[in-house]
Design an enzyme around this catalytic site. Structure first.
Site, PDB file in Angstrom:
ATOM      1  N   TYR A 170     -18.126  -4.721 -29.277  1.00 18.96           N
ATOM      2  CA  TYR A 170     -17.451  -5.365 -28.461  1.00 18.96           C
ATOM      3  C   TYR A 170     -18.290  -4.540 -27.298  1.00 18.96           C
ATOM      4  CZ  TYR A 170     -13.436  -7.062 -25.490  1.00 18.96           C
ATOM      5  OH  TYR A 170     -12.933  -7.775 -24.375  1.00 18.96           O
ATOM      6  N   LYS A 174     -20.430  -6.561 -24.442  1.00 21.35           N
ATOM      7  CA  LYS A 174     -19.462  -6.713 -22.407  1.00 21.35           C
ATOM      8  C   LYS A 174     -20.650  -6.185 -22.067  1.00 21.35           C
ATOM      9  CE  LYS A 174     -16.859  -9.408 -23.572  1.00 21.35           C
ATOM     10  NZ  LYS A 174     -16.098 -10.704 -23.708  1.00 21.35           N
TER      11      LYS A 174
END
Length: 291
Positions: A170, A174
């Protein structure tokens, strides 16, 4: 008069959480909204519930205009269909909010390739493809001599800015979204497009397990997103904002710090000694989430 009267806005991952709040907030300011949601669970796997139509109904009951789009925006077909849905339903597209995502949290030693690829796919590729198709439309409009005041709001995270233990996939995705935002802002300004990113902190399905004490609501983030998606934000591009509750912060990214130079090539020992001196003169990094 609403801040977004006559604008058409597409929001991905808008069936729940932040995306739902953004879609409703844009509609409350006069925008016509394309509500995208694939209708999957927190881990990205199929879910029996399909929330996009429900959000469309909520907007219509409040007097707004909206249509649903259930395609996968991390595919060429789904991303192209998102833009086409806006054009078919409302005749234009002015703002794209990239928000879709899910989590498959693991410590790195337990993080499988499939879980890494799946999270990077939906977050990073799921930003890139709608962005590319939207920009292609706006470029064509600009080249045809029609005025463009387009806006893109991407969704990064504190995990992408600082790192987050147990979220290597993640955090990588991001962080990639920040890089994509900076490049897109530089490349598309000539067509009348502004591209910014937000790093929101709010209690949603994706955060309630990792940050159980987080009290800020998705609706607290949406006002900034609506402003960035409106013509009122003219001149603001290539920036990252953090939003949590009533706090807004402009994030300042990598920039040169202390520097050392040598007239000749460094030896390893000299380079190490210089590096230690530079570190001593620099600001320490902020802690990674979860440490």
């Amino acid at each position: 008069m609403g801040l977004c009267d006559a604008r058409v806005v597409a929001v991905t991952g808008a069936g729940r959480g932040l995306g739902r709040a953004h879609a409703r907030a844009f509609a409350a300011e006069g925008a016509r909204v394309v509500v995208n949601d694939l209708g999957v669970g927190l881990d990205g796997r199929p879910d029996a519930d399909s929330p996009a139509a429900r959000v469309v109904e909520e907007i219509r009951e409040a007097g707004g205009e909206a249509v649903a789009h259930g395609g996968d925006v991390a595919t060429e077909e789904g991303a192209a269909a998102l833009v086409r849905t806006a054009l078919d339903a409302f005749g234009r597209l002015d703002t794209l909010v990239n928000n879709a995502g899910f989590l498959r949290d693991r410590m790195l030693v337990n993080l499988g390739e499939d879980d890494f690829d799946a999270v990077v796919r939906v977050h990073l590729k799921g930003h890139f493809l709608p962005l590319r198709h939207a920009v292609a439309h706006w470029r064509a409009e600009a080249k045809a001599g029609r005025p463009v005041a387009a806006r893109v709001i991407n969704t990064t995270s504190g995990a992408g800015l600082l790192g987050s233990v147990g979220q290597g996939n993640y955090a990588a995705a991001k962080a990639g979204i920040v890089g994509l935002t900076l490049v897109a802002a530089a490349e598309t300004a000539r067509y009348g497009v502004q591209v910014n990113a937000i790093a929101p902190a709010a209690r949603t399905r994706m955060t309630e397990r990792t940050f159980a004490d987080l009290a800020a609501l998705p609706e607290d983030v949406s006002p900034l997103v609506v402003w960035l998606g409106s013509t009122a934000s003219a001149g603001v591009t290539g920036r990252v904002f953090e939003a949590e509750g009533g706090r807004l912060t402009v994030m300042e990214g990598w920039r040169p710090g202390p520097t050392a130079t040598s007239p000749t090539r460094w030896t390893p020992g000299e380079a190490g000694e210089a590096a230690l001196g530079l570190l001593a003169a620099s600001e320490p990094p902020l802690p990674v989430y979860g440490t």
